[in-house]
Enzyme design. Structure first.
Site, PDB file in Angstrom:
ATOM      1  N   HIS A  79       0.829  -1.200   0.000  1.00 17.83           N
ATOM      2  CA  HIS A  79       0.000   0.000   0.000  1.00 17.83           C
ATOM      3  C   HIS A  79       0.870   1.260   0.000  1.00 17.83           C
ATOM      4  O   HIS A  79       0.548   2.251  -0.682  1.00 17.83           O
ATOM      5  CB  HIS A  79      -0.922  -0.017   1.222  1.00 17.83           C
ATOM      6  N   GLU A  82       1.966   1.866  -3.437  1.00 18.09           N
ATOM      7  CA  GLU A  82       0.861   2.416  -4.237  1.00 18.09           C
ATOM      8  C   GLU A  82       0.855   3.936  -4.155  1.00 18.09           C
ATOM      9  O   GLU A  82       0.680   4.637  -5.166  1.00 18.09           O
ATOM     10  CB  GLU A  82      -0.463   1.849  -3.744  1.00 18.09           C
ATOM     11  N   GLU A 159      -4.146   7.995   7.141  1.00 16.48           N
ATOM     12  CA  GLU A 159      -5.112   7.062   6.558  1.00 16.48           C
ATOM     13  C   GLU A 159      -5.422   5.929   7.538  1.00 16.48           C
ATOM     14  O   GLU A 159      -6.576   5.508   7.685  1.00 16.48           O
ATOM     15  CB  GLU A 159      -4.578   6.501   5.247  1.00 16.48           C
TER      16      GLU A 159
END
Length: 459
Positions: A79, A82, A159
């Protein structure tokens, strides 16, 4: 991705043109819905579906890497990467990447899952060359600079904090841990605060070079696209980056059936001051390649997939105990999950669990009625077709089919497989799966006595 001299790149380009293999996988009517695949010598697969009647196109690149490929010390690396691929390449800054698509009204994003990652852009068909160039540049030319890693670390930690503030999300991560324990499938896709803070640029670069080789990638495009043109533009972009250098490279195969440790009858309770108690009750499910997945889809729809489903009717309509209640399935390469979620007042958590458990037991022992099964099949067929009336959904189906199954099924074939499910098929899979001892995850402000009583729900 290593860079090459112009001379070496030119030679690789010549080899690519000589041995690229193109196949028509599904033949549509009058060219509409035709699916083609080209495999370049560097092992890169390009799959397209043509829909001349639309004015848009969605272009995506799927990577054969997800959070289950991480070691415990690399938790969250997939992630993290990403995010970093949007931070800049040798040719573009982060602002250049975002402004290029904004300037033409396009949409660009990415997502990371347990077993794959996808980067995509949706644009007008006339702007597809731009989308191809930008996304391919991101995948092949990312810089992954230390300053970007440091800056993005704060974004990812925010996040994680945002996710932690939503117990409706956290309970599903908790349930994965309850079912799979401390294994890659049991860990959160985002990683944890500790693992994210420990990741360095060097470790992420090594992860990138290992998992973003062309043999691990699938390019998918759907909409008003021409296959040969897409292949030519993608090949040019990858060759420009020096990424297609191994003429004999073979694409990686779909994941095999590695055994994953699964548990049953476990209870995990996370005590938090929330307005609702969030509950997931579930059992081991089916791998995504299991032929019984069609029957499981019907079972899931009838049990908790809509307003007429048993759980919705029993928990919400008849008793008013929850606003949100549903069942769901998750299929991986070697295993799966079948779960029931409900959000309710903490004082009513035991009533909700009792009703859900009773319905699971009843369906396991008695099955569903023929009317319920027929209605579920109709609902599945309709939602499948309606869900694919979008170039983004078609691109997702193309990429996931190629990466996870290695083949493609037409919509008509999918509908036929659903229609062929019999009541006996559904009853057999219900008896096998729902007859297992379930596991339970709960988040909410539960008192000690309430938490202790939760173990009786899986006894």
């Amino acid at each position: 991705m290593t860079s090459r001299s112009p001379k070496t790149t030119a030679r690789t380009s010549s080899e690519a043109r000589a041995v690229a293999r193109t196949q028509t996988l599904l033949k549509g009517k009058d060219g509409i819905g035709t699916v083609r695949r080209t495999t370049l010598p560097g092992g890169l697969r390009i799959v397209t579906e043509t829909l001349p009647s639309v004015r848009s196109a969605t272009f995506g690149i799927w990577a054969h890497v997800g959070s289950r490929d991480e070691t415990p010390t690399l938790g969250g690396a997939t992630h993290y990467l990403e995010h970093l691929l949007f931070k800049g390449t040798h040719r573009r800054s982060a602002l250049d990447i975002s402004s290029a698509l904004d300037a033409v009204g396009g949409e660009m994003n990415a997502f990371t899952a347990k077993e794959y990652t996808c980067y995509y852009a949706r644009v007008l068909d006339t702007d597809l060359p731009l989308a191809i160039d930008v996304v391919c540049d991101m995948l092949t030319g990312s810089l992954i600079l230390q300053e970007d890693v440091d800056a993005e670390r704060g974004v990812i930690l925010e996040e994680i904090a945002m996710t932690e503030d939503d117990p409706g999300d956290v309970v599903h991560d908790l349930f994965a841990r309850t079912m799979f324990g401390d294994t890659p499938l049991g860990r959160p896709v985002l990683g944890t605060v500790d693992t994210v803070e420990a990741l360095t640029a060097d470790r992420i670069r090594r992860f990138y070079k290992k998992h973003y080789d062309p043999t691990h990638l699938v390019v998918a495009a759907a909409g008003n696209v021409d296959h040969a043109t897409v292949v030519r533009q993608v090949r040019r972009a990858f060759e420009k980056a020096g990424a297609l250098t191994r003429a004999d490279a073979v694409p990686v195969a779909p994941r095999d059936g590695r055994r994953t440790i699964r548990t049953a009858g476990r209870v995990e309770v996370l005590n938090r001051r929330t307005e609702q108690a969030h509950v997931v009750l579930g059992v081991p499910g089916l791998a995504r390649t299991d032929d019984r997945r069609w029957a499981l889809g019907v079972l899931n729809t009838a049990l908790g997939g809509g307003m007429s489903s048993r759980l919705f009717q029993e928990v919400r309509e008849k008793r008013g105990l929850a606003y949100s209640v549903y069942s769901y399935t998750s299929g991986f390469a070697d295993c799966g999950l079948f779960g029931v979620y409900a959000g309710c007042r903490p004082s009513q958590v035991h009533d909700v669990l009792s009703i859900c458990r009773d319905e699971l037991d009843r369906v396991a022992s008695e099955g569903l009625t023929d009317d319920e099964i027929a209605r579920a099949i109709g609902q599945l067929k309709g939602s499948t077709v309606l869900g694919l009336e979008d170039t983004g959904a078609l691109m997702n189906r193309l990429g996931k089919s190629e990466l996870c199954w290695g083949d493609h099924m037409s919509v008509d074939d999918m509908l036929a497989r659903m229609a062929a499910v019999t009541p006996d098929d559904v009853r057999e899979v219900a008896a096998e799966l729902l007859g297992q001892r379930p596991s339970l995850s709960v988040i909410g402000p539960l008192k000690d006595k309430q938490a202790d009583r939760l173990h009786t729900a899986v006894a």
